[in-house]
Design a protein around this motif. Structure first.
Motif, short mmCIF file in Angstrom:
data_model
loop_
_atom_site.label_atom_id
_atom_site.label_comp_id
_atom_site.label_asym_id
_atom_site.label_seq_id
_atom_site.Cartn_x
_atom_site.Cartn_y
_atom_site.Cartn_z
N HIS A 101 3.84 -1.53 -9.87
CA HIS A 101 4.38 -0.70 -8.77
C HIS A 101 3.37 0.33 -8.30
CE1 HIS A 101 7.88 -2.83 -9.89
NE2 HIS A 101 7.97 -2.25 -11.07
N GLN A 102 2.64 0.90 -9.26
CA GLN A 102 1.63 1.90 -8.91
C GLN A 102 0.51 1.23 -8.09
OE1 GLN A 102 1.58 5.24 -9.57
NE2 GLN A 102 -0.44 5.51 -8.67
N VAL A 103 0.00 0.13 -8.59
CA VAL A 103 -1.12 -0.54 -7.89
C VAL A 103 -0.63 -1.05 -6.53
CG1 VAL A 103 -2.79 -2.42 -7.97
CG2 VAL A 103 -2.19 -1.21 -10.08
N HIS A 104 0.60 -1.53 -6.49
CA HIS A 104 1.07 -2.11 -5.23
C HIS A 104 1.13 -1.07 -4.11
CE1 HIS A 104 2.45 -5.81 -3.34
NE2 HIS A 104 3.12 -5.00 -2.52
N TYR A 105 1.67 0.11 -4.43
CA TYR A 105 1.72 1.07 -3.32
C TYR A 105 0.35 1.64 -3.00
CZ TYR A 105 2.22 5.56 -6.04
OH TYR A 105 2.05 6.67 -6.85
N GLU A 106 -0.53 1.66 -4.00
CA GLU A 106 -1.90 2.13 -3.71
C GLU A 106 -2.64 1.14 -2.80
OE1 GLU A 106 -3.85 2.46 -7.51
OE2 GLU A 106 -2.90 4.38 -7.99
N ARG A 107 -2.59 -0.14 -3.14
CA ARG A 107 -3.50 -1.09 -2.51
C ARG A 107 -2.86 -2.05 -1.50
NH1 ARG A 107 -6.94 0.98 -1.69
NH2 ARG A 107 -8.33 -0.80 -1.38
N PHE A 108 -1.54 -2.27 -1.59
CA PHE A 108 -0.95 -3.33 -0.75
C PHE A 108 0.26 -2.91 0.09
CE2 PHE A 108 -2.84 -5.71 -4.40
CZ PHE A 108 -3.80 -6.42 -3.69
N GLY A 109 0.98 -1.91 -0.33
CA GLY A 109 2.25 -1.56 0.33
C GLY A 109 2.04 -1.15 1.78
N ILE A 110 2.96 -1.55 2.64
CA ILE A 110 2.86 -1.23 4.08
C ILE A 110 4.22 -0.77 4.59
CG2 ILE A 110 2.38 -2.20 6.38
CD1 ILE A 110 0.47 -4.18 5.09
N PRO A 111 4.28 0.40 5.23
CA PRO A 111 5.57 0.88 5.74
C PRO A 111 6.20 -0.14 6.69
CG PRO A 111 3.83 2.55 6.02
CD PRO A 111 3.17 1.33 5.50
N GLY A 112 7.51 -0.28 6.57
CA GLY A 112 8.24 -1.17 7.49
C GLY A 112 8.30 -2.62 7.05
N LYS A 113 7.53 -2.99 6.02
CA LYS A 113 7.55 -4.39 5.54
C LYS A 113 8.63 -4.56 4.48
CE LYS A 113 3.77 -5.87 7.70
NZ LYS A 113 3.79 -6.96 8.68
N THR A 114 9.02 -5.83 4.26
CA THR A 114 9.93 -6.12 3.16
C THR A 114 9.12 -6.62 1.96
OG1 THR A 114 10.25 -8.32 4.07
CG2 THR A 114 11.95 -6.69 4.57
N LEU A 115 9.56 -6.19 0.79
CA LEU A 115 8.91 -6.60 -0.47
C LEU A 115 10.01 -6.94 -1.45
CD1 LEU A 115 6.54 -6.52 -2.69
CD2 LEU A 115 7.11 -4.09 -2.94
N ILE A 116 9.93 -8.12 -2.10
CA ILE A 116 10.78 -8.28 -3.28
C ILE A 116 9.88 -8.54 -4.48
CG2 ILE A 116 12.85 -9.04 -2.02
CD1 ILE A 116 12.45 -11.81 -3.30
N GLY A 117 10.32 -8.07 -5.62
CA GLY A 117 9.51 -8.19 -6.82
C GLY A 117 10.39 -8.53 -8.00
N SER A 118 9.82 -9.32 -8.93
CA SER A 118 10.61 -9.71 -10.11
C SER A 118 10.53 -8.59 -11.14
CB SER A 118 10.11 -11.03 -10.68
OG SER A 118 8.76 -10.93 -11.05
#
Ligand code: MIC
Ligand code: SF4
Length: 680
Positions: A101-118
């Motif tokens: 979760h930490q790495v994802h918001y640092e390097r990949f997360g984008i406002p307005g997009k949908t993300l699902i994660g296991s």
């Protein structure tokens, strides 16, 4: 009518259904993430769909839970995930690169997009304005294949933030206050949206602490606006181009409203054994502390680490405390090293652990017998630390640091800071040092984050991918067999449990068990171990059975193992007063019926060992109503609340909260069988 932020993102991604609270909607998914403990199953499931390349905009496979590599099992799992990712267009984050979760918001997360994660803490991404939802591995596999993700349309809770956090009080205290107000069931069926003037006071990592622990409210997800603070963060990550503004409409409507005045907030702690058992730290002062753990996906950002380091700088932790620090990502770790904060932590006596989940998932660092452990984590369920009688408190980094110095529970805020370390028995023997205020400004940190993606491996291009081999070690066992839904269930109540049973109760984790996440037959012996050590053996001997649960059955982790293992043990149905969302979906995906008592009081009428019969299941499924005939097992003669009398037959009406699609899944024998017969 105006829309909330979440409703706007849902409207943009709606594939099927109507945005009417409670009815099922299908969402287009832009991004997925997996972690290793749920990832192997998710990728086995994805492979079984025969789709060569993921159809999402971005899918990332993280290795963060199971990094001890004791024995060949973890390493084999990692190899499998790395090779399957490379072949199918998935980015791979190596072990040690950080918590998903930490790495994802640092390097990949984008406002307005949908993300699902296991992983149930996927909503962390809501701190950056994503609609980020935790899901079972099978749902993530389907989304990777381009399929929709289905949820009941959530209601909306607004949390109005006002004021400003005072020194020593932090974002963790905000979410603990929300938990205090709403409880671990309060968010079920809702998205929690943060609003009000207080939002601008919080940085993205602080917001992510809050959205992360929204999982503990049972909420579908939590979300913050995307504003200037979001832009600052993305720009500092070299990703300013990913920014877009997001806010709710003035006339957006919410189902519930709560407010938190951050100026008035004091340090809080969630006491054993539930994240909503919240008390002011000032009331806990004096409890002797054995262990302090700082890190996890809730509190492992650079700011968190610098706050702690600034408090420990030049001091020494109390003799009776063992302190661990696990930075959330390689980026955080390297920046701590660069600015000297790491040295300050080491010098103060901290044990520095890898950038991974570590103690949070019981991978070592279990407290001693009856030990008091203060953790900046998000869950303190019974036994999760690896020590059944361990007393785990969830606290902010500031409370953790102050208490590590004093050796007793210590309030780090201005009001609490008056106590002196010597009276509290710390190791600053003889000196008259007061508990310091956190001050991250003592560290010279650059405006931009240190960007080095050496821990992330890109997938192969399509041509190379075709020839690439996927490597599966011997610990990776096939998925358990699922069966089309029988029209009649006649079996025994194998286990009756109370309210708020977590997936940690159903399928524990920890260093002994986690290496077998790809081996359902082996895992099954640990099912319900903390609640009833004889359960697995009883289930195996019986060959089939049902489980009876109270309210909020299956809260916590998204691990589909909590459904797959009962499936392997012959569980046909779980009958409960209510279910947590992800677990209910996982049961359906595994082909197990999640049934709800029509009258909650009937819960009391069923006992462990009773014989049950449910006939005409298929018709009942259509009508959303089934009758369970219960023949009471011989009683123990006490006047328990259970109403069953040996030999008597009572009829208990059951309902189900299932969408038509889920009924089809159950009839087919689980999501995989259902998906094989359908175009995605
Ligand atoms: C957790 O915090 O409980 C976990 C471990 O991250 C789980 C996932 C898992 O069990 O693998 C979660 O939160 O979903
Ligand atoms: Fe890992 Fe703990 Fe976060 Fe779960 S809650 S993802 S185990 S750090």
């Amino acid at each position: 009518m105006g829309k909330t932020i979440a409703q706007k993102i849902i409207a943009e991604h709606l594939i099927s259904g109507e945005m009417v609270k409670g009815s099922e909607i299908g969402l287009r998914i832009d991004q997925t993430l997996t972690q290793d403990a749920t990832g192997t199953m998710a990728y086995l499931e994805f492979e079984s769909m025969g789709i060569p390349r993921v159809r999402t905009e971005r899918s990332v496979a993280y290795i963060d839970h199971n990094t001890l590599q004791s024995g060949f099992m973890n390493a084999d799992d990692h190899k499998y995930i790395q090779t399957v990712a490379a072949k199918h267009g998935i980015w791979y984050s190596r072990p040690g690169n950080g918590i998903c979760h930490q790495v994802h918001y640092e390097r990949f997360g984008i406002p307005g997009k949908t993300l699902i994660g296991s992983d149930s803490h996927t909503p962390t991404g809501g701190g950056i304005g994503m609609l980020a939802i935790g899901a079972g591995g099978m749902d993530v596999a389907v989304a990777m294949g381009g399929g929709a993700y289905y949820i009941p349309m959530p209601g909306m809770i607004k949390v109005e933030l006002t004021g400003k956090l005072q020194p020593g009080v932090s974002a963790k205290d905000v979410i603990l206050e929300v938990l205090r107000q709403l409880s671990v069931k309060g968010g079920v069926g809702y998205i929690v949206e943060y609003a009000g003037p207080g939002v601008a006071e919080l940085s993205v990592p602080e917001r992510c602490t809050i959205t992360n622990m929204g999982a503990e409210l049972g909420a579908t997800t939590s979300i913050f606006p995307s504003d200037e603070r979001t832009w600052d963060f993305l720009e500092a990550q070299g990703r300013g181009k990913d920014w877009k503004a997001l806010s709710s409409d003035e006339d957006a409507e919410y189902d519930k409203l709560i407010s938190v005045d951050m100026s008035a907030l004091r340090p809080l702690a969630a006491c054993p054994h539930s994240p909503d058992n919240v008390k002011p730290v000032s009331e806990l002062g004096g409890i002797r502390v054995d262990q302090v753990c700082i890190g996890s996906c809730t509190n492992s950002s650079l700011t968190d680490m610098l706050k702690v380091a600034s408090m420990l700088k030049g001091r020494r932790i109390a003799d009776n405390v063992s302190l661990s620090v696990s930075p959330g990502s390689r980026q955080v770790f390297s920046m701590m090293a660069e600015c000297g904060a790491l040295t300050d932590l080491i010098d103060a006596g901290a044990r520095i652990l890898e950038c991974a989940c570590g103690p949070c998932i019981g991978m070592g660092f279990s407290p001693g017998s009856g030990g008091v452990s203060l953790r900046t984590f998000n869950r303190n369920f019974l036994g999760r630390s690896g020590t059944k009688d361990g007393q785990v408190y969830l606290v902010s980094p500031e409370t953790a640091a102050a208490s590590a110095l004093t050796g007793v529970f210590t309030d780090p805020s201005a009001s609490g800071r008056s106590s002196d370390l010597r009276t509290a028995g710390a190791s600053d023997r003889g000196s008259d040092v007061r508990i310091p205020a956190p001050n991250i400004n003592i560290y010279d940190v650059p405006d931009r984050f240190r960007i080095n993606d050496s821990g992330i491996i890109e997938p192969l291009d399509e041509e190379a991918a075709e020839a690439a081999e996927v490597v599966k070690g011997p610990n990776i066992k096939p998925f358990p067999e699922t069966h089309p839904l029988a029209d009649r269930i006649e079996t025994n109540v194998l286990l009756k449990v109370g309210d708020n049973i977590t997936t940690d109760h159903i399928m524990p984790a920890g260093s002994r068990i986690l290496p077998y996440r790809s081996n359902i037959p082996h895992l099954s012996q640990y099912c319900f171990e903390v609640v009833d050590p004889g359960f697995a053996e009883r289930a195996r001997a019986a060959g089939s059975g049902i489980i009876v649960g109270g309210q909020n059955y299956g809260q916590g982790s998204s691990r589909e193992h909590a459904a797959l293992v009962p499936l392997a043990l012959g569980i046909k149905a779980v009958v409960a007063i209510s279910f947590a969302r992800i677990h209910a979906a996982n049961l359906v995906n595994a082909g197990i019926l999640p049934l709800v008592f029509e009258n909650a009081e009937d819960y009391k009428k069923v006992r462990q060992g009773d014989r049950i019969e449910i006939s005409s299941v298929h018709t009942g499924l259509k009508e959303d109503r089934l009758i369970m005939k219960v023949t009471a097992a011989p009683g123990d003669g006490d006047s328990s609340e259970d109403a069953g009398i040996s030999g008597n037959i009572i009829e208990i009406p059951l309902t189900m909260q299932l969408a038509e699609r889920q009924k089809e899944i159950l009839l087919a024998g689980g999501l995989l069988k259902h998906t094989v017969s359908k175009e995605l």
